[in-house]
Design an enzyme around this catalytic site. Structure first.
Site, PDB file in Angstrom:
ATOM      1  N   LEU A  43       0.872  -1.289   0.124  1.00  0.00           N
ATOM      2  CA  LEU A  43       0.097  -0.045   0.014  1.00  0.00           C
ATOM      3  C   LEU A  43       0.822   1.374   0.003  1.00  0.00           C
ATOM      4  O   LEU A  43       1.873   1.394   0.539  1.00  0.00           O
ATOM      5  CB  LEU A  43      -0.783  -0.200   1.115  1.00  0.00           C
ATOM      6  CG  LEU A  43      -1.816  -1.145   1.426  1.00  0.00           C
ATOM      7  CD1 LEU A  43      -2.553  -1.178   2.639  1.00  0.00           C
ATOM      8  CD2 LEU A  43      -2.984  -1.145   0.088  1.00  0.00           C
ATOM      9  N   HIS A  98       1.844 -11.197   9.982  1.00  0.00           N
ATOM     10  CA  HIS A  98       3.068 -11.696   9.373  1.00  0.00           C
ATOM     11  C   HIS A  98       3.410 -13.109   9.752  1.00  0.00           C
ATOM     12  O   HIS A  98       3.544 -13.276  11.132  1.00  0.00           O
ATOM     13  CB  HIS A  98       4.199 -11.032   9.216  1.00  0.00           C
ATOM     14  CG  HIS A  98       5.347 -11.448   8.390  1.00  0.00           C
ATOM     15  ND1 HIS A  98       5.409 -11.368   7.095  1.00  0.00           N
ATOM     16  CD2 HIS A  98       6.513 -11.773   8.777  1.00  0.00           C
ATOM     17  CE1 HIS A  98       6.446 -11.914   6.531  1.00  0.00           C
ATOM     18  NE2 HIS A  98       7.161 -12.255   7.685  1.00  0.00           N
ATOM     19  N   GLU A 118      -2.068 -18.077  14.160  1.00  0.00           N
ATOM     20  CA  GLU A 118      -2.526 -16.778  13.686  1.00  0.00           C
ATOM     21  C   GLU A 118      -4.041 -16.553  13.746  1.00  0.00           C
ATOM     22  O   GLU A 118      -4.493 -15.513  14.049  1.00  0.00           O
ATOM     23  CB  GLU A 118      -2.406 -16.827  12.303  1.00  0.00           C
ATOM     24  CG  GLU A 118      -0.817 -16.765  11.661  1.00  0.00           C
ATOM     25  CD  GLU A 118      -0.704 -16.775  10.217  1.00  0.00           C
ATOM     26  OE1 GLU A 118      -1.507 -16.118   9.615  1.00  0.00           O
ATOM     27  OE2 GLU A 118       0.137 -17.214   9.524  1.00  0.00           O
TER      28      GLU A 118
END
Length: 226
Positions: free
Chosen positions: A94, A110, A175
């Site tokens: 971005l 990540h 995660e």
């Protein structure tokens, strides 16, 4: 009132699914207003549609430059009313305009223990390097890739015969726990960034049950429901 959230992704959306499940269970104080992808074939869009969540596709190849692509992303997010942006496997870098627009309100995950092994090959890079501990990191997004202040990390053993796929599967299970937790903290206003340090407001919440998670270390600790 629940915080309106936009989730950006490029692939299967398993972290999105973990968030959807926690939102619908009433655990996360968030309202997912939009799931947006730069790929029309991203399975994450199907996951969202099945739960009645609005979706959008902004294909990066349809724009002449990153600035134009970012402007289209910002327009779609603004239309949704989202105040928080969550990157869940969004495979585009971005630009500064969109990062600035959501400074302190944009998270990424990540699959490595940052600042080690940044980039798109975090798990195989760690496995090839022969690390003994690996994991995942939720961090705020800034102008540099995989660089912003760290919110929460989870560590797991890395085994001598691991390849990126085996190590990645061990990491992915955590995660799915730490990312919804971090989103909840952000949406409830409990995170405060001072320099590179993220401070978490305490809350009278029992700790999570980590039975069945296998050997792991999570800091800050997960709370009940996660």
């Amino acid at each position: 009132m629940k915080t309106p959230v936009a989730v950006l992704l490029s692939g299967s959306g398993s972290n999105l699914q973990a968030m959807i499940d926690k939102v619908q269970a009433g655990v996360i104080e968030a309202d997912i207003r939009l799931v947006l992808s730069n790929r029309a074939d991203a399975f994450g869009l199907t996951r969202a549609a099945k739960r009645g969540i609005p979706t959008a596709v902004v294909e990066h190849g349809a724009y002449p430059c990153r600035e134009a692509f970012d402007a289209a992303l910002l327009a779609a997010i603004a239309k949704s009313g989202a105040r928080v942006v969550v990157l869940a496997g969004f495979m585009r870098i971005l630009g500064p305009e969109i990062v600035s627009a959501f400074a302190g309100r944009m998270l990424n995950i990540h699959p490595a223990l940052l600042p080690s092994f940044p980039g798109v090959h975090g798990q195989p890079d760690a496995a090839r390097h022969g690390v003994k501990i690996s994991g995942c990191t939720v961090h705020f997004v800034d102008e540099k890739m995989d660089h912003g202040p760290i919110v929460i990390q989870a560590a797991v053993p890395a085994l001598a015969d691991d390849d990126g796929k085996a190590l990645g599967a061990r990491i992915l299970a955590l995660e799915h726990r730490i990312y919804p937790q971090a989103v909840h903290w952000l949406c409830t206003g409990r995170l405060h960034v001072r320099g590179r340090h993220v401070h978490l407001d305490p809350a009278d919440v029992p700790p999570a049950d980590m039975a069945g998670a296998g050997p792991c270390l999570v800091n800050p600790p997960l709370e009940q429901g996660f």
